[in-house]
Design an enzyme around this catalytic site. Structure first.
Site, PDB file in Angstrom:
ATOM      1  CD  GLU A 209      -2.714  -0.966   2.585  1.00 51.99           C
ATOM      2  OE1 GLU A 209      -2.765   0.024   3.221  1.00 51.99           O
ATOM      3  OE2 GLU A 209      -3.558  -1.920   2.605  1.00 51.99           O
TER       4      GLU A 209
ATOM      5  CD  GLU B 122      -3.405  -5.622   4.432  1.00 53.15           C
ATOM      6  OE1 GLU B 122      -4.198  -5.156   5.026  1.00 53.15           O
ATOM      7  OE2 GLU B 122      -2.282  -5.608   4.153  1.00 53.15           O
TER       8      GLU B 122
END
Ligand code: FCB
Length: 476
Positions: A179, A373
């Site tokens: 990320e 995720e």
């Protein structure tokens, strides 16, 4: 791809999937990251250790030295994954454990831990998927400018080469960065994450380019060190949706989409920044030239970030959507919606719409996607040796349905990893937010682990490779 009306910003409904099975060879996994579950031994310090020492940065004052002690109990944790039936485990290597100061000779005792862990996973038939940077930059490198310094990308590639040369015989799936979009926003703009800078837009622009460069350089060396490696990056999916139309809402949604997604995915998949972002980099370069400094984006960089041989997969982390109101403001609370213990709106449908939109936007450039995720925080309690987390069960089932909807609409999704295997240290929320499907009793010196109800439902999903074997009474 099926086209959806008003696909751009407005939420639309997708049909309930007729088929509740996932494709053959779908990968079922669980995710963690090193900084969130391991002890502070055999490692150098990272920017998060320093950040956590600043008073008020971590809620409840829980610093990252208090963990579920995965280094000590890793065999037990791998056994839990086996019991779950997980085929893959997404873990991260802590750069400061591999190289205490981020450069130079690797740290043998740190390497030994990963060696033992990976051997144990392989022994039990669980495929290790490794993230090489999950936000824990070695502190020494931050002192040299961190991600604002272009050299950090080169040092990252050296570290990656060392890791892959050592573990590449057993590890096939590599994720360069976790990320970068969230790391840049929270680390340089909101200041809620390490390195804790506020409103530092120019620093954020420099950091993003160097992070993407690190991804490209990392990918090059992974392929040099291991010919059958599969390489990707993990990006947080932030689907932007407006609930009503106004020119302000429309413009604001465009801006958020560009800042949250296209700034990252355009260079990674198309090899160029979106026009307004490129304009800013050009302006920065012009100013640098006046001061006889080198530009941030240099000739050849975009070919490194997006080489001819594209990345093999894209990791997508999804938790919530960005809802834009009539006045163009981002709202976390949509009337009537449910929220997790983090205060994040629960909206599984936006995962399906977001994936479909990615496919519509990038078409053939979009590689196979893995949901690396997805999960939620809840206030779970241990009662008579059990943890009943019904809200998480509903959440997981709804999000798996969304994945099936995206697959039915033609998006190539190859796997799903729950965040997280185990209760862990949740960055600025310390130990106050629990995302685990395994509960940890932090009061017990043995850090006793108890699988929650959601663990058993996920186990059923994995066994059946779909939702068919999950009794509906457990879902609703
Ligand atoms: C993601 C992070 C992960 C965890 C979850 C809740 O953004 O990658 O480490 O904190 O959020």
């Amino acid at each position: 791809m099926r086209k959806h009306k008003r696909k751009q910003f407005f939420p639309y409904s997708l049909p309930y999937p007729g088929n509740l099975s996932f494709p053959d060879k779908f990968i079922w996994g669980v995710s963690t990251s090193d900084r969130q579950i391991t002890e502070n031994i055999d490692r150098g310090l990272s920017i998060w250790d320093a950040f956590a020492m600043i008073s008020g940065k971590i809620e409840g004052g829980y610093d990252p030295r208090i963990t579920c002690e995965h280094m000590r109990y890793y065999k037990e944790d791998v056994a839990l994954m086996k019991q779950l039936g997980a085929g893959a485990y997404r873990l991260s290597i802590a750069w400061p454990r591999w190289q205490s100061e981020g450069l130079g000779q690797p740290n043998q005792s740190g390497i030994d831990f990963y060696d033992r862990l990976i051997d144990q996973l392989c022994r039990l038939g669980i495929d290790p998927w490794i993230t090489l940077f999950h936000w824990d930059l070695p502190l020494e490198l931050e002192c040299l400018g961190g991600w604002q310094n272009r050299d950090t990308a080169k040092r990252f590639a050296d570290y990656v080469f060392s890791v892959v040369s050592k573990l590449g015989d057993r590890v096939k799936h590599w994720m360069t960065l976790n990320e970068p979009n969230i790391f840049a926003f929270q680390g340089y703009l909101s200041g809620e994450f390490a390195p804790g800078k506020h409103g530092a837009w120019l620093a954020a622009f420099r950091a993003v380019h160097h992070l993407l460069l690190a991804h490209g350089m990392g990918m090059q060396v992974i392929r040099q060190a291991s010919s059958d490696a599969k390489v990707g990056i993990v990006v947080k999916m932030l689907p932007v949706e407006t609930l009503s139309y106004s020119p302000l809402a429309h413009a604001s949604a465009h801006l958020w989409r560009m800042l949250g997604t296209s700034w990252f995915l355009d260079p990674l998949l198309r090899g160029s920044y979106p026009l307004p972002v490129r304009g800013i980099y050009d302006a920065m370069s012009a100013i640098n030239r006046l001061g006889r400094h080198s530009p941030v984006v240099r000739a050849g960089d975009m070919e490194i970030i997006c080489p001819k041989k594209r990345m093999d997969f894209l990791g997508i982390d999804y938790y919530f959507r960005q809802v834009i109101n009539f006045l163009g403001q981002w709202r976390m609370h949509v009337p009537g919606s449910q929220h997790t213990a983090m205060g994040w709106e629960i909206c599984a449908a936006a995962l399906a719409r977001g994936l479909i939109r990615l496919k519509e936007e990038y078409g053939e450039l979009l590689p196979i996607v893995y949901i690396t995720e997805n999960g939620m925080a809840s206030d779970d309690v241990l009662v008579n040796g059990q943890v009943n987390d019904q809200q998480r069960i509903d959440y997981l089932i709804d999000h798996l349905i969304a994945v099936l909807q995206a697959i039915a609409a033609g998006v190539d999704v190859g796997g799903y990893f729950v965040w997280s295997l185990i209760r862990n240290w949740e960055w600025p929320k310390g130990l106050l937010k629990d995302f685990g499907i395994v509960y940890v009793d932090f009061k017990s010196p043995e850090r006793t682990r108890t699988p929650k109800s959601s663990f058993y439902v996920y186990q059923d999903v994995i066994r059946g490779n779909g939702l068919i074997y999950v009794p509906l009474s457990m879902c609703r």
